[in-house]
Design a protein around this motif. Structure first.
Motif, mmCIF file in Angstrom:
data_model
loop_
_atom_site.group_PDB
_atom_site.id
_atom_site.type_symbol
_atom_site.label_atom_id
_atom_site.label_comp_id
_atom_site.label_asym_id
_atom_site.label_seq_id
_atom_site.Cartn_x
_atom_site.Cartn_y
_atom_site.Cartn_z
ATOM 1 N N HIS A 1 0.849 -1.190 0.000
ATOM 2 C CA HIS A 1 0.000 0.000 0.000
ATOM 3 C C HIS A 1 0.888 1.245 0.000
ATOM 4 O O HIS A 1 2.102 1.159 -0.203
ATOM 5 N N ARG B 1 2.560 5.420 4.053
ATOM 6 C CA ARG B 1 1.926 5.716 5.348
ATOM 7 C C ARG B 1 0.601 4.979 5.418
ATOM 8 O O ARG B 1 -0.365 5.336 4.758
ATOM 9 N N SER B 2 0.591 3.902 6.214
ATOM 10 C CA SER B 2 -0.631 3.135 6.375
ATOM 11 C C SER B 2 -1.475 3.743 7.483
ATOM 12 O O SER B 2 -1.009 4.580 8.268
ATOM 13 N N ASP B 3 -2.720 3.280 7.533
ATOM 14 C CA ASP B 3 -3.584 3.773 8.610
ATOM 15 C C ASP B 3 -3.129 3.164 9.933
ATOM 16 O O ASP B 3 -2.359 2.206 9.981
ATOM 17 N N ASP B 4 -3.624 3.728 11.016
ATOM 18 C CA ASP B 4 -3.176 3.324 12.352
ATOM 19 C C ASP B 4 -3.469 1.851 12.628
ATOM 20 O O ASP B 4 -2.674 1.155 13.278
ATOM 21 N N GLU B 5 -4.602 1.373 12.139
ATOM 22 C CA GLU B 5 -4.942 -0.036 12.382
ATOM 23 C C GLU B 5 -3.934 -0.969 11.711
ATOM 24 O O GLU B 5 -3.477 -1.948 12.321
ATOM 25 N N THR B 6 -3.546 -0.630 10.472
ATOM 26 C CA THR B 6 -2.565 -1.454 9.754
ATOM 27 C C THR B 6 -1.201 -1.411 10.448
ATOM 28 O O THR B 6 -0.500 -2.424 10.545
ATOM 29 N N ARG B 7 -0.820 -0.231 10.924
ATOM 30 C CA ARG B 7 0.462 -0.101 11.616
ATOM 31 C C ARG B 7 0.471 -0.927 12.896
ATOM 32 O O ARG B 7 1.475 -1.527 13.268
ATOM 33 N N THR B 8 -0.666 -0.939 13.591
ATOM 34 C CA THR B 8 -0.756 -1.739 14.814
ATOM 35 C C THR B 8 -0.625 -3.222 14.502
ATOM 36 O O THR B 8 0.074 -3.972 15.200
#
Length: 352
Positions: A116, A119-126
């Motif tokens: 992707h 900068r992924s969304d916070d959920e993906t980073r978690t």
């Protein structure tokens, strides 16, 4: 069939435009994944390899400390041998252990993740952070303290065979004046007063046989690598040899370009110059007979022997120091004096 007619493969033999994605091969568990005893055996094997690596590193350090680096050539060879073996086995052991660990104990499950934006969304980073934690846990390093300790110990000891000799050799005198004088300026008592007009009388000898050189044995075009006669008995043989090595060449006297003040520094076309390059100190030893050029193999500095060893090419910025020579009463080549200028790299001249 006409020779111009081209062969056309049947439709089923033609390559399709697109290939179906075969997906990931079905995961096959290893023996260590299902058998705790096998996993423990593999762990012990890896610890053994790392232990051998650590012992090799320690052995190299002990060899450096125990074997004296004196004037004995054999001691120097043994010290270098054990240092090299210790360093090689130490590094090799870590590499073998790491590969074996990765192939037998660490996770070998393949994961597929779509790419992707950076900068992924916070959920993906978690989720990614959780996956990394899971990977660390899956490697087993947390629940294998002996293996972890072996890795840390071997990795910490492996560089020491390089660092210990390096640090150990930082001591001693860094007096710049040490490069202004060599043993060519020392007069052995047995040769005192044996040359007309005075001088050190230090005979020129072949390196490494220490056999004195007679002027009559040096023919035009010949090259000799020279050390001061008797240097092999010196207490600091290697240190003094590193400063005193000389290259001796005989040319046609008519080809020599000598200033008046150095007219007696050569003998019947025989000249002697320091082998230590004035750039960074590499040995200048490649002689081209037709051009009378000496080449430094490190950075291609080139010196003209027929013209006072002046620099004709390369980064060196001053000629090679010349050793004044003559012959003694027996016809052996001898030094009139020490070099009249510092040998080696020009940066020694920054301090007087």
């Amino acid at each position: 069939m006409s020779t111009e007619q081209q062969h056309v493969a049947p439709p089923e033999a033609q390559s399709p435009e697109l290939f179906e994605n075969p997906g990931i091969e079905e995961h096959r568990e290893r023996l260590a994944d299902t058998d705790p005893r096998e996993a423990k055996r593999v762990e012990r094997l890896i610890v053994l390899i790392l232990t051998i690596s650590a012992l090799a590193s320690i052995g190299a350090i002990v060899a450096y400390a125990v074997i004296p680096l004196d004037s004995t050539l054999g001691n120097l060879r043994y010290s270098t041998l054990f240092l090299g073996l210790g360093l090689g086995i130490g590094m090799l052991g870590i590499g073998i252990a790491a590969i074996h660990w990765a192939k037998t104990l660490m996770s070998n499950v393949e994961y597929v993740e779509e790419r992707h934006l950076q900068r992924s969304d916070d959920e993906t980073r978690t989720v990614a952070a959780d996956m990394m934690k899971h990977g660390v846990e899956d490697s087993g390093i947390g629940r294998r303290p002996v293996l972890k300790g072996a890795v840390v110990g071997a990795a910490a000891l492996a560089p020491l065979p390089i660092l210990v000799p390096l640090i150990g050799n930082l001591g001693g005198s860094w007096d710049i004046s040490a490069f202004r004088h060599t043993v060519w300026g020392e007069t052995p008592e047995e040769f005192s007063g044996n040359i007309p007009g005075g001088g050190t009388g230090r005979r020129l000898a072949l390196d490494p046989s220490d056999e004195p050189i007679m002027a009559s044995d040096v023919t035009i075009g010949s090259v000799f690598h020279v050390i001061p006669h008797g240097l092999t008995e010196h207490e600091h043989y290697f240190e003094e040899k590193a400063k005193a090595v000389v290259i001796l060449v005989r040319l046609d006297p008519d080809e020599l370009q000598e200033p008046q003040e150095k007219a007696d520094w050569s003998y019947e076309g025989i000249v002697a110059y320091s082998k230590i390059c004035t750039h960074v100190g590499c040995p200048v030893a490649l002689y081209e007979q037709q051009t009378h050029h000496l080449l430094c193999p490190c950075h291609q500095s080139t010196f003209d022997i027929a013209d006072q060893a002046r620099v004709v090419f390369g980064p060196a910025d001053r000629p090679l120091p010349q050793l004044p020579i003559t012959v003694d009463q027996e016809g052996y080549l001898v030094a009139r004096s020490d070099f009249h200028e510092p040998i080696g790299p020009s940066y020694w001249e920054r301090e007087k």
